[in-house]
Design a protein around this motif. Structure first.
Motif, mmCIF file in Angstrom:
data_model
loop_
_atom_site.group_PDB
_atom_site.id
_atom_site.type_symbol
_atom_site.label_atom_id
_atom_site.label_comp_id
_atom_site.label_asym_id
_atom_site.label_seq_id
_atom_site.Cartn_x
_atom_site.Cartn_y
_atom_site.Cartn_z
ATOM 1 N N LEU A 60 1.025 4.145 -2.865
ATOM 2 C CA LEU A 60 0.797 5.553 -2.516
ATOM 3 C C LEU A 60 1.920 6.432 -3.048
ATOM 4 O O LEU A 60 1.680 7.493 -3.658
ATOM 5 C CB LEU A 60 0.673 5.700 -0.999
ATOM 6 N N GLU A 88 0.832 -1.201 0.000
ATOM 7 C CA GLU A 88 0.000 0.000 0.000
ATOM 8 C C GLU A 88 0.870 1.255 0.000
ATOM 9 O O GLU A 88 0.562 2.241 -0.671
ATOM 10 C CB GLU A 88 -0.929 -0.015 1.206
ATOM 11 N N PRO A 123 -9.756 8.798 11.201
ATOM 12 C CA PRO A 123 -8.675 8.808 10.221
ATOM 13 C C PRO A 123 -9.196 8.687 8.799
ATOM 14 O O PRO A 123 -10.256 8.114 8.549
ATOM 15 C CB PRO A 123 -7.838 7.580 10.602
ATOM 16 N N THR A 124 -8.423 9.233 7.847
ATOM 17 C CA THR A 124 -8.752 9.153 6.426
ATOM 18 C C THR A 124 -7.706 8.295 5.731
ATOM 19 O O THR A 124 -6.504 8.468 5.980
ATOM 20 C CB THR A 124 -8.754 10.563 5.791
ATOM 21 N N PRO A 125 -8.101 7.391 4.861
ATOM 22 C CA PRO A 125 -7.127 6.573 4.140
ATOM 23 C C PRO A 125 -6.128 7.452 3.383
ATOM 24 O O PRO A 125 -6.521 8.455 2.755
ATOM 25 C CB PRO A 125 -7.991 5.755 3.179
ATOM 26 N N PRO A 126 -4.828 7.129 3.403
ATOM 27 C CA PRO A 126 -3.809 7.969 2.754
ATOM 28 C C PRO A 126 -4.084 8.241 1.288
ATOM 29 O O PRO A 126 -3.845 9.352 0.806
ATOM 30 C CB PRO A 126 -2.527 7.163 2.940
ATOM 31 N N GLU A 127 -4.582 7.235 0.538
ATOM 32 C CA GLU A 127 -4.829 7.463 -0.880
ATOM 33 C C GLU A 127 -5.939 8.492 -1.099
ATOM 34 O O GLU A 127 -5.903 9.269 -2.060
ATOM 35 C CB GLU A 127 -5.170 6.147 -1.591
ATOM 36 N N ARG A 128 -6.911 8.547 -0.196
ATOM 37 C CA ARG A 128 -7.970 9.558 -0.286
ATOM 38 C C ARG A 128 -7.400 10.933 0.050
ATOM 39 O O ARG A 128 -7.738 11.933 -0.588
ATOM 40 C CB ARG A 128 -9.110 9.200 0.671
#
Length: 463
Positions: free
Chosen positions: A7, A3, A48-53
């Motif tokens: 990214l 992942e 938390p927000t997913p890094p890709e988002r």
């Protein structure tokens, strides 16, 4: 880890796509600043927000407000676009996440700075024994050089400024040209010397310090702690002070010479321009940017000092918990920063990519393109008011109001981005050619746009 790899690749792809678009995209697109602020100023999420988002949202929010400063037709400030190898090295530096405080926190970061610093001194003709601090910009480089100057001229008078401060210290006189860069004054404020310490020396016709006036000012000043700020590359005209003569004058009076060479010091790296900075090796400290003419990433600049012991005495510190400090000055010992990012990797990579001949060619090509600007704008009937010796061109389009209208129209038009300035009481367009990717075609396309916009800003061209 897969992942993370995905990214990072997405980020690199976005960056590469943006850089690929630079030759064709509007240089300074019209921006709704309020809308741009709203795009970023969303409520902070609770979860938390997913890094890709996060990455996708960042790209979407930022894209409308990006200025193509790294592109081939950005001429507004003396900035270049970071070269491919330097940009890639900066990406690695972010990924490696090193602290370039000393050889203990990152042996590789300090080794890169040491090697790149040696290359820089060789290219610029600065003594090999000088120290090099890797700082954020010309402001920090001037502050470091003037901190070293403050230390030494007061030490010569028996005063330890690092221990005793400035209260009760002998007054330090600072002689500087009337057309010095504004960062010199801010450095003097930050160092507690104040702008009242400046004794302004008149400038000659192109903005370089008048050496006869400097000699007279030194005689008038008499004995006492004295610092003289010289300049390689006037920010408006590109003019350089007569460094050899000035250094000799100052040293005969026991003073310290600091050279602000944010972009003009690079004249030393090219055979055709080296004469403009003849004698630079005789100075005591130098400031120079990398993210300007050398086309390195932000924020990269260099503070050189002929006296490494003085450089370290003015800026270094030690503490019991700082393992590895107190040895040969390096890293944070030569800057005003402790938790420093490893900017030496990008410097090393950028210099390795260009090589000695590539640096010289970059300087000479930008100077040739600046002359091309001057020739074509003059042929179009406009007034070039400076002698184009480096990469700076000052252009008048008639009266001040019309010149400002042409500058404003160019910034909206998007073909190029140029700025305005005031020099010798006149409003002028300032064109700075510093980007390695700028071509003759970019110059000609820009001139054609300026001619078109000038006709729309007033009646006819200026004769």
């Amino acid at each position: 880890m897969d992942e993370l790899r995905d990214l990072f690749r997405r980020a690199a792809d976005h960056a590469a796509d943006y850089r690929r678009s630079l030759p064709d995209r509007p240089v300074g697109p019209p921006v709704d600043q309020a809308a741009l602020t709203r795009a970023f100023a969303v409520p902070l999420p609770t979860a938390p927000t997913p890094p890709e988002r996060v990455l996708a949202d960042l790209v979407a929010a930022a894209e409308p407000g990006l200025v193509a400063t790294a592109g081939p037709r950005y001429f507004g400030f003396v900035v270049g676009g970071a070269s491919p190898a330097a940009t890639a090295a900066d990406m690695l530096a972010a990924g490696w996440d090193q602290i370039a405080f000393n050889p203990v926190t990152s042996p590789a970061a300090v080794a890169a700075e040491t090697a790149a610093g040696g290359w820089l001194k060789d290219l610029l003709g600065i003594p090999a024994t000088a120290s090099v601090g890797f700082v954020t910009g010309g402001q920090a480089a001037n502050t470091a050089g003037l901190a070293a100057a403050r230390h030494q001229v007061l030490a010569d008078g028996g005063w330890d400024v690092e221990r005793r401060g400035l209260t009760g210290a002998p007054p330090v006189r600072v002689l500087a040209g009337a057309e010095r860069h504004a960062t010199v004054d801010r450095s003097l404020r930050l160092l507690g010397l104040g702008t009242d310490a400046v004794r302004e020396v008149p400038a000659g016709p192109q903005g370089a310090i008048d050496p006869d006036a400097l000699a007279a000012a030194l005689r008038e000043a008499g004995p006492g702690p004295t610092v003289v700020c010289l300049q390689a590359g006037n920010v408006n005209t590109g003019a350089c002070d007569e460094l050899r003569r000035a250094c000799d004058l100052v040293h005969r009076h026991g003073g310290w010479v600091h050279v602000d060479g944010a972009f003009g010091l690079w004249a030393a790296a090219a055979p055709t321009t080296r004469h403009l900075v003849d004698g630079l090796e005789a100075a005591d400290s130098w400031a120079c940017d990398g993210h300007k003419w050398l086309n390195l990433p932000y924020d990269t600049a260099f503070a050189f000092c002929a006296r490494p012991d003085v450089h370290a005495a003015a800026l270094s510190y030690a503490a019991a918990y700082l393992v590895g400090s107190g040895g040969v000055p390096a890293g944070a010992d030569l800057t005003a920063e402790s938790s420093r990012r490893a900017r030496g990797f990008a410097v090393w990579a950028g210099l390795r990519e260009l090589g000695r001949d590539g640096v010289a060619a970059l300087v000479e090509r930008c100077c040739a393109l600046a002359r091309r600007f001057a020739d074509r704008l003059t042929s179009a009937g406009f007034e070039v008011v400076n002698e184009v010796v480096l990469n700076q061109v000052l252009v008048g389009f008639g009266d001040d109001a019309r010149t400002d209208r042409v500058v404003a129209a160019a910034q909206v038009d998007g073909t190029c981005w140029v700025g305005g300035t005031t020099w010798r009481g006149r409003r002028l367009m300032r064109i700075s050619v510093s980007n390695a990717t700028t071509t003759e075609a970019d110059v000609d396309r820009t001139v054609a746009a300026l001619v078109r916009l000038a006709h729309g800003a007033g009646e006819g061209v200026v004769h």
